[in-house]
Design a protein around this motif. Structure first.
Motif, PDB file in Angstrom:
ATOM      1  N   PHE A  47       0.834  -1.205   0.000  1.00  0.00           N
ATOM      2  CA  PHE A  47       0.000   0.000   0.000  1.00  0.00           C
ATOM      3  C   PHE A  47       0.866   1.253   0.000  1.00  0.00           C
ATOM      4  CE2 PHE A  47      -1.771   3.495   2.443  1.00  0.00           C
ATOM      5  CZ  PHE A  47      -2.889   3.801   1.678  1.00  0.00           C
ATOM      6  N   ASP A  48       1.862   1.295   0.868  1.00  0.00           N
ATOM      7  CA  ASP A  48       2.722   2.482   0.964  1.00  0.00           C
ATOM      8  C   ASP A  48       3.419   2.761  -0.363  1.00  0.00           C
ATOM      9  OD1 ASP A  48       1.962   2.828   3.611  1.00  0.00           O
ATOM     10  OD2 ASP A  48       3.791   1.907   4.423  1.00  0.00           O
ATOM     11  N   GLU A  49       3.909   1.718  -1.003  1.00  0.00           N
ATOM     12  CA  GLU A  49       4.594   1.895  -2.285  1.00  0.00           C
ATOM     13  C   GLU A  49       3.619   2.382  -3.366  1.00  0.00           C
ATOM     14  OE1 GLU A  49       6.893  -0.769  -5.623  1.00  0.00           O
ATOM     15  OE2 GLU A  49       6.996  -1.427  -3.543  1.00  0.00           O
ATOM     16  N   VAL A  50       2.469   1.735  -3.451  1.00  0.00           N
ATOM     17  CA  VAL A  50       1.477   2.111  -4.462  1.00  0.00           C
ATOM     18  C   VAL A  50       0.908   3.502  -4.168  1.00  0.00           C
ATOM     19  CG1 VAL A  50      -0.761   1.499  -5.463  1.00  0.00           C
ATOM     20  CG2 VAL A  50       0.929  -0.284  -5.027  1.00  0.00           C
ATOM     21  N   ALA A  51       0.691   3.815  -2.905  1.00  0.00           N
ATOM     22  CA  ALA A  51       0.137   5.121  -2.537  1.00  0.00           C
ATOM     23  C   ALA A  51       1.035   6.253  -3.013  1.00  0.00           C
ATOM     24  CB  ALA A  51      -0.069   5.206  -1.024  1.00  0.00           C
ATOM     25  N   ALA A  52       2.331   6.069  -2.936  1.00  0.00           N
ATOM     26  CA  ALA A  52       3.258   7.104  -3.405  1.00  0.00           C
ATOM     27  C   ALA A  52       3.111   7.303  -4.910  1.00  0.00           C
ATOM     28  CB  ALA A  52       4.697   6.715  -3.061  1.00  0.00           C
ATOM     29  N   ARG A  53       2.942   6.232  -5.635  1.00  0.00           N
ATOM     30  CA  ARG A  53       2.769   6.330  -7.093  1.00  0.00           C
ATOM     31  C   ARG A  53       1.423   6.955  -7.444  1.00  0.00           C
ATOM     32  NH1 ARG A  53       4.430   0.836  -9.802  1.00  0.00           N
ATOM     33  NH2 ARG A  53       4.619   2.190 -11.617  1.00  0.00           N
ATOM     34  N   ILE A  54       0.380   6.584  -6.718  1.00  0.00           N
ATOM     35  CA  ILE A  54      -0.944   7.160  -6.956  1.00  0.00           C
ATOM     36  C   ILE A  54      -0.928   8.655  -6.635  1.00  0.00           C
ATOM     37  CG2 ILE A  54      -3.331   7.196  -6.100  1.00  0.00           C
ATOM     38  CD1 ILE A  54      -2.786   4.889  -8.045  1.00  0.00           C
TER      39      ILE A  54
END
Length: 131
Positions: A93-100
């Protein structure tokens, strides 16, 4: 002078562009936008399947398949009637949230905060008028 395209055109066009862009952003993790919406919801707090379905109903009526996919991926787990993130899911989630977040910033690039907020409020009021 040409007639500007109507509101419905821009809403559909923007939604298609967001769906496509987020789809590309999420594909590296084997996720869709619906997976992201489920993950984003359960990352905030453990949530029942019923509440997930209700929260995401404007996008899709039933997100059980997405929940099952996240569980199979090891990113989510059931805890009684609640769906929650796992440690692996939190890291993902943390990794994807940064990209989003980067994609969301790209969408509103050059738009002052007050103009963005006014636009969202205007759309909310239009929806309320039809509800």
């Amino acid at each position: 002078m040409t007639t500007p395209k109507p509101l419905g055109y821009w809403l559909k066009h923007l939604d298609t562009l967001i769906e496509t862009r987020f789809g590309r952003t999420l594909a590296d993790h084997g996720l869709t936008r619906r997976h992201w919406q489920v993950l984003n919801t359960i990352a905030a707090a453990p949530t029942s399947q019923e509440d997930l379905d209700r929260a995401l109903a404007p996008f899709q009526q039933d997100v059980r398949a997405e929940v099952d996919d996240l569980i199979a991926k090891g990113w989510a787990a059931r805890d009684g009637d609640l769906v929650t993130t796992t440690e692996l899911g939190r890291a993902g989630f943390d990794e994807v949230a940064a990209r989003i977040h980067t994609e969301r910033r790209r969408i509103i690039d050059g738009i002052p905060d007050e103009e963005y907020l006014r636009t969202v409020e205007t759309l909310r009021r239009m929806a309320a008028n039809l509800e």
